[in-house]
Design a protein around this motif. Structure first.
Motif, PDB file in Angstrom:
ATOM      1  N   UNK A 148       7.494  19.586 -19.998  1.00 40.22           N
ATOM      2  CA  UNK A 148       7.337  18.543 -19.308  1.00 40.22           C
ATOM      3  C   UNK A 148       7.613  17.120 -20.187  1.00 40.22           C
ATOM      4  N   UNK A 149       7.971  15.975 -19.444  1.00 39.17           N
ATOM      5  CA  UNK A 149       8.614  15.055 -20.438  1.00 39.17           C
ATOM      6  C   UNK A 149       7.175  13.897 -20.643  1.00 39.17           C
ATOM      7  N   UNK A 150       7.373  13.284 -21.763  1.00 41.44           N
ATOM      8  CA  UNK A 150       6.422  12.345 -22.237  1.00 41.44           C
ATOM      9  C   UNK A 150       6.317  11.404 -21.144  1.00 41.44           C
ATOM     10  N   UNK A 151       6.991  10.873 -20.329  1.00 34.86           N
ATOM     11  CA  UNK A 151       7.083   9.806 -19.356  1.00 34.86           C
ATOM     12  C   UNK A 151       5.943  10.369 -18.295  1.00 34.86           C
ATOM     13  N   UNK A 152       6.106  11.488 -17.890  1.00 37.71           N
ATOM     14  CA  UNK A 152       5.053  12.255 -17.017  1.00 37.71           C
ATOM     15  C   UNK A 152       3.793  12.172 -17.639  1.00 37.71           C
ATOM     16  N   UNK A 153       3.674  12.740 -18.652  1.00 35.68           N
ATOM     17  CA  UNK A 153       2.317  12.621 -19.481  1.00 35.68           C
ATOM     18  C   UNK A 153       1.904  11.266 -19.359  1.00 35.68           C
ATOM     19  N   UNK A 154       2.331  10.412 -20.055  1.00 42.06           N
ATOM     20  CA  UNK A 154       1.929   9.086 -19.985  1.00 42.06           C
ATOM     21  C   UNK A 154       1.595   8.403 -18.714  1.00 42.06           C
ATOM     22  N   UNK A 155       2.316   8.541 -17.653  1.00 40.36           N
ATOM     23  CA  UNK A 155       2.496   7.592 -16.443  1.00 40.36           C
ATOM     24  C   UNK A 155       1.863   8.239 -15.400  1.00 40.36           C
ATOM     25  N   UNK A 156       1.609   9.774 -15.572  1.00 43.37           N
ATOM     26  CA  UNK A 156       1.340  10.378 -14.349  1.00 43.37           C
ATOM     27  C   UNK A 156       0.121  11.172 -14.396  1.00 43.37           C
ATOM     28  N   UNK A 157       0.286  12.186 -15.380  1.00 39.50           N
ATOM     29  CA  UNK A 157      -0.818  13.125 -15.873  1.00 39.50           C
ATOM     30  C   UNK A 157      -1.943  12.286 -16.200  1.00 39.50           C
TER      31      UNK A 157
END
Ligand code: NDP
Length: 324
Positions: free
Chosen positions: A209-218
């Protein structure tokens, strides 16, 4: 047949307790060979509603349910209990500040901690669900000097399950493929759902998974999941909270090699102030949890972990005088 164990559920007429009591009586928490005696505590105003629940429990004719103790008296509720699920708590009323809420609940959990100290099985295991759960657990623990701090915990298992599930949905894998997800900190919006160490089919989740998904979604979706459910359902989560509470206690009793998140008194691990009830990754053996040691913590994680610690320290400062 095993000797029955006594389990107290406070807030016995509340919606989480309603989702909890029937499943515990059916053997889902401690096993289908473990008879139970349920102690249900309520405030006087809710005793009629509690009576209705007791009638329904009787109507199930559960083979494992040997007795039901329904009471408004703390001493009766806590006498000889082996497991305590402290679910009842005062919700925030109109115009109530966070510190007022901490103090009102502080009074409840001081009384209950003292009662556990005095009347419960000295080996009782305590899980606090009622919010603010971490600080309520801290108050109960500090009010029970004859019990070991390790007997007290607060629930972050629902947050943990939410994090596992969100990752599984994102990757299209079964939840059983995922391990080593962590919830750090307070059961509040400052909690830190961390997948830096998570494995998916034994492969690092970070590679998938990309860091953007981790920080802004997950992370925000796990942190805000409770509020999202209230907005859509019109009521707070109850079935998932009850299921998480059962999983927390079941694993604490039966053990697990998989990492689970439990809010427990800090032993100073990861620089977290001692005794704060802080959520850590743990494994469990012979009824005792062990904080997963020596994980590498990057700068971003460190900052998030500190922020949650800071919130818990502020909560502790707001109730310290109650413990004198
Ligand atoms: P619920 O059964 O829905 O919730 C009980 C507590 O669990 C609340 O503090 C709630 O916090 C908390 N909680 C923790 N995690 C979650 C989660 N993931 N989702 C939802 N809730 C979570 O509350 P009810 O109002 O239905 O019932 C509470 C009962 O407790 C009432 O019957 C009341 O009479 C009783 N009570 C009993 C006391 C006692 O036994 N001494 C003392 C005070 C109350 P949040 O509110 O932040 O959602």
């Amino acid at each position: 047949m095993k000797k029955p164990v006594r389990i107290v559920i406070t807030g016995g007429a509340g919606q989480i307790a309603y989702a909890l009591a029937f499943r515990i009586a059916a053997g889902e928490m401690l096993g289908t060979d473990q008879p139970v005696i349920l102690h249900l505590l309520e405030i006087p105003n809710a005793l009629d509603a509690l009576k209705g629940i007791v009638m329904e429990l009787e109507d199930c004719a559960y083979p494992l349910l040997q007795d039901i103790v329904m009471t408004e008296e703390v001493k009766v509720a806590f006498t000889d209990v082996d497991y305590a699920l402290l679910v009842g708590a005062r919700p925030r009323g109109p115009g109530m500040e966070r510190n007022d809420l901490l103090r009102v609940n502080g009074d409840i959990f001081t009384v209950q901690g003292k009662a556990l100290n005095e009347y419960a099985n000295p080996r009782v295991k305590v899980l606090v669900v009622g919010n603010p759960a971490n600080t309520n657990a801290y108050i109960a623990m500090q009010s029970a000097p004859n019990l070991s701090p390790q007997q007290f915990s607060a629930m972050t298992r629902l947050d943990h399950n939410r994090a596992v599930s969100q990752l599984a949905i994102k990757l299209g894998v079964p939840v059983t493929a995922i391990n080593q997800v962590i919830i750090w900190g307070n059961h509040s919006a400052t909690q830190y759902p961390d997948i830096n160490h998570a494995l998916v089919h034994n492969q690092s989740a970070l590679a998938l998974v990309d860091q953007n998904w981790i920080n802004h979604d997950f992370i925000p979706s796990v942190q805000q999941r409770g509020a999202a459910i209230i907005n859509i359902r019109g009521k707070s989560s109850a079935a998932s909270a009850a299921f998480a509470a059962m999983a927390h206690l079941r694993d604490w009793v039966s053990g697990t090699d998989a990492w689970v998140s439990m809010a427990v008194p800090s032993d100073g691990s990861y620089g977290i102030a001692e005794k704060l009830i802080y959520s850590f990754p743990v494994t469990i053996k012979d009824g005792e949890y062990h904080i997963v040691p020596a994980l590498e913590i990057n700068e971003l994680s460190h900052a998030r972990m500190q922020a949650s610690q800071q919130e818990l320290e502020q909560e502790r400062a707001a109730i310290t005088d109650l413990l004198c």
